[in-house]
Design an enzyme around this catalytic site. Structure first.
Site, PDB file in Angstrom:
ATOM      1  N   ASP A   1      33.372  63.599  49.759  1.00 12.07           N
ATOM      2  CA  ASP A   1      34.084  63.428  51.082  1.00 12.07           C
ATOM      3  C   ASP A   1      32.656  63.810  52.094  1.00 12.07           C
ATOM      4  O   ASP A   1      31.614  63.869  51.346  1.00 12.07           O
ATOM      5  CB  ASP A   1      34.935  64.642  51.181  1.00 12.07           C
TER       6      ASP A   1
ATOM      7  N   ARG B   1      41.824  64.946  24.197  1.00 11.42           N
ATOM      8  CA  ARG B   1      42.561  64.562  23.135  1.00 11.42           C
ATOM      9  C   ARG B   1      42.439  64.504  21.617  1.00 11.42           C
ATOM     10  O   ARG B   1      43.210  64.773  20.922  1.00 11.42           O
ATOM     11  CB  ARG B   1      43.168  62.908  23.451  1.00 11.42           C
TER      12      ARG B   1
ATOM     13  N   ASP C   1      37.008  70.854  37.164  1.00  7.96           N
ATOM     14  CA  ASP C   1      36.575  69.499  37.414  1.00  7.96           C
ATOM     15  C   ASP C   1      37.351  68.518  38.328  1.00  7.96           C
ATOM     16  O   ASP C   1      38.319  68.059  38.153  1.00  7.96           O
ATOM     17  CB  ASP C   1      36.821  68.539  36.145  1.00  7.96           C
TER      18      ASP C   1
ATOM     19  N   LYS D   1      38.132  73.219  30.144  1.00  7.00           N
ATOM     20  CA  LYS D   1      37.869  72.295  31.702  1.00  7.00           C
ATOM     21  C   LYS D   1      39.513  72.335  32.170  1.00  7.00           C
ATOM     22  O   LYS D   1      40.445  71.832  31.801  1.00  7.00           O
ATOM     23  CB  LYS D   1      37.592  70.923  31.259  1.00  7.00           C
TER      24      LYS D   1
ATOM     25  N   THR E   1      32.627  57.981  32.027  1.00  7.74           N
ATOM     26  CA  THR E   1      32.590  57.475  30.702  1.00  7.74           C
ATOM     27  C   THR E   1      33.428  56.278  30.426  1.00  7.74           C
ATOM     28  O   THR E   1      33.503  55.507  29.487  1.00  7.74           O
ATOM     29  CB  THR E   1      32.472  58.545  29.702  1.00  7.74           C
TER      30      THR E   1
ATOM     31  N   LYS F   1      35.711  66.816  41.010  1.00 12.88           N
ATOM     32  CA  LYS F   1      34.935  65.645  41.226  1.00 12.88           C
ATOM     33  C   LYS F   1      35.212  65.383  42.749  1.00 12.88           C
ATOM     34  O   LYS F   1      35.377  64.262  43.378  1.00 12.88           O
ATOM     35  CB  LYS F   1      35.530  64.518  40.762  1.00 12.88           C
TER      36      LYS F   1
END
Length: 237
Positions: free
Chosen positions: A64, A215, A59, A32, A123, A61
């Site tokens: 608009d 992570r 990614d 990603k 999340t 997002k």
């Protein structure tokens, strides 16, 4: 095959290639690319990753007015990425425009277009925040399912959501409608800024179609071993 996306949340291409150098095989590995890396390195770096055999989930997002999103998606559709994201809360017209843009861009490139994924609720968002900061009276589950159904009805191929919501989303849409889940942690990992987290094995049992892991892998002292551990959990029936 349900993907495990490694979130390349690094500052620049040097850090990315240093990290990926630890993996013995890159071909087919799913990654990603988020805003931090894309804004630094841009589309040429995305093409570089794809040229090395990586499957890229971009990614960004997008959120608009429909025209702007359509034009932006037309550009992204030319990159050859496998997945892209918009915010489902942008509404029906924006979702439809995003799909049109992806189709146009990918057709000009002569490739199959990326899967369009709509963000439901992040999340990192708690139900308390949903109500107090966004003034949403619905429960978290109701909001997520509503946005998932909106995305399903307006051209999206799936959604980004917490794994605990997957079953409700599939019930409200289709078993073929993708639920891709961030907020994945191994049993003893810190949650960091995530609120709604599960382990890879829990994601499987909840009906996940793909997971995003950052992570837990990228901060590991042995990223390849950690990835393999997650893969074993993920592929266990």
């Amino acid at each position: 095959m349900r993907p495990i996306f490694i979130a390349l949340d690094f500052k620049n291409r040097t850090e990315v290639w240093n990290f990926l150098a630890e993996f013995p095989e890159l071909d087919g590995l799913a990654v990603k690319v988020g805003m931090e890396l894309f804004y630094m390195e841009g589309p040429d770096f995305v093409r570089e990753l794809i040229a090395r055999g990586l499957r890229v989930f971009l990614d960004l997002k997008l959120y608009d007015i429909p025209h702007t999103v359509e034009q932006a998606m037309s550009q992204l559709g030319r990159l050859g990425v496998s997945y892209v994201t918009v915010h489902g809360s942008g509404g029906a017209e924006m979702l439809q425009a995003a799909k049109r843009g992806l189709v146009k861009g990918s057709q000009e490139l002569g490739v199959v277009g990326p899967k369009l994924l709509a963000i439901t609720q992040l999340t990192s968002m708690s139900e308390h925040q949903l109500k107090s900061e966004q003034l949403v009276n619905a429960t978290m589950a109701e909001s997520v399912v509503h946005l998932a159904r909106l995305a399903y009805e307006n051209g999206a191929d799936g959604v980004i959501a917490a794994a605990v919501e997957d079953e409700l989303i599939h019930q409200a849409t289709s078993s073929a409608f993708l639920t891709i889940n961030p907020g994945i942690r191994l049993e003893n990992d810190a949650q960091d800024d995530q609120k709604r987290v599960v382990t890879p094995s829990q994601a499987v049992s909840l009906g996940s179609d793909g997971i995003v892991v950052g992570r837990s892998i990228t901060s590991s002292t042995n990223p390849v071993a950690t990835y393999q551990l997650i893969k074993q959990e993920w592929e266990r029936k």
